[in-house]
Design a protein around this motif. Structure first.
Motif, short mmCIF file in Angstrom:
data_model
loop_
_atom_site.label_atom_id
_atom_site.label_comp_id
_atom_site.label_asym_id
_atom_site.label_seq_id
_atom_site.Cartn_x
_atom_site.Cartn_y
_atom_site.Cartn_z
N GLN A 242 47.56 44.23 38.84
CA GLN A 242 47.08 44.66 40.46
C GLN A 242 47.51 43.33 41.16
OE1 GLN A 242 43.33 45.37 41.49
NE2 GLN A 242 42.85 46.94 39.83
N VAL A 243 48.62 43.45 41.90
CA VAL A 243 49.43 42.18 42.91
C VAL A 243 48.12 42.00 43.80
CG1 VAL A 243 51.39 41.48 43.97
CG2 VAL A 243 51.62 42.85 42.01
N ASN A 244 48.23 40.67 44.05
CA ASN A 244 47.26 40.31 45.20
C ASN A 244 48.34 39.75 46.41
OD1 ASN A 244 46.00 38.62 47.11
ND2 ASN A 244 44.75 37.48 45.72
N ALA A 245 48.80 40.52 47.32
CA ALA A 245 49.83 40.40 48.25
C ALA A 245 49.57 39.22 48.90
CB ALA A 245 49.89 41.45 49.19
N TRP B 201 57.88 46.76 50.78
CA TRP B 201 56.70 46.19 51.50
C TRP B 201 55.70 47.20 51.61
CZ3 TRP B 201 61.47 47.04 54.11
CH2 TRP B 201 62.21 45.78 54.25
N VAL B 202 56.03 48.46 51.03
CA VAL B 202 55.05 49.50 50.91
C VAL B 202 54.03 49.46 49.80
CG1 VAL B 202 54.76 52.03 51.17
CG2 VAL B 202 56.48 50.98 52.88
N ARG C 282 50.36 37.74 54.62
CA ARG C 282 49.19 37.82 55.23
C ARG C 282 48.83 38.92 56.19
NH1 ARG C 282 51.85 33.40 56.62
NH2 ARG C 282 51.33 33.66 58.80
N VAL C 283 49.75 39.82 56.50
CA VAL C 283 49.53 40.94 57.19
C VAL C 283 49.51 42.20 56.57
CG1 VAL C 283 50.46 41.97 59.40
CG2 VAL C 283 50.81 39.56 59.33
N PHE D 133 52.67 45.79 53.77
CA PHE D 133 52.56 44.27 53.56
C PHE D 133 53.50 43.45 54.32
CE2 PHE D 133 49.79 45.60 50.23
CZ PHE D 133 48.48 45.29 50.39
N ALA D 134 53.25 42.42 55.07
CA ALA D 134 54.27 41.63 55.76
C ALA D 134 53.89 40.08 55.69
CB ALA D 134 54.62 42.00 57.09
#
Length: 171
Positions: free
Chosen positions: A56-59, A91-92, A65-66, A109-110
């Protein structure tokens, strides 16, 4: 449909807590099953598709951060095609087809708001067949779908539980 019991559920719950937990520790924490039985049960549940093993990636740790939920309205004949295109965007993190006012639900995520805006307007908004997007910033996630646990009523009663229930009734 896979059948699980309460011991299987306990195993899955512990693996959600720590996916690298050794079978010996799982057996010790559950207390009613051997390490070998835990290993067998894990392999059985994986082969039945009850769960899979993945990272599980921690974005946020990577600077994303968004988080935004984007609801996409599309031409009816294009729903699946566009959903697959969205799923391929880096990004999705989540894509689902839905019913009602919105055809597709997307989480992305952005790094910042500008990047999020560009993804929504210049990438998603320009996919042929996309009619409209609605975006909601997600400032806080309380429970992530990767942490979803098997509901208790999905685990069939096993023999130790049945014995406990019958003992409690006789008291």
């Amino acid at each position: 449909m896979a059948k699980i019991d309460t011991v299987d559920k306990k195993i899955v719950d512990l693996l959600i807590e720590d996916g690298r937990m050794p079978c010996s520790e799982i057996a010790q924490r559950i207390g009613e099953v051997s390490e070998r039985a835990v290993r067998y049960r894990i392999n059985r549940m994986i082969s039945q598709g009850v769960f899979d093993v993945s990272a599980q990636v921690n974005a946020k740790s990577l600077g994303f951060r968004v988080v935004a939920d984007v609801f996409v309205e599309v031409e009816p004949q294009s729903v699946l095609d566009i959903a697959h295109q969205l799923a391929n965007l880096e990004w999705v993190s989540y894509v689902a087809c839905s019913t009602g006012e919105r055809d597709i639900s997307v989480q992305l995520f952005a790094h910042d708001n500008d990047e999020m805006y560009t993804i929504v307007t210049d990438v998603i908004g320009k996919i042929p067949g996309v009619r409209r997007t609605r975006t909601s910033l997600v400032p806080m996630i309380i429970k992530d779908d990767a942490k979803w646990r098997i509901p208790s009523n999905c685990a069939s009663l096993d023999v130790p539980q049945l014995l406990k229930k019958s003992q409690n009734k006789s008291e």
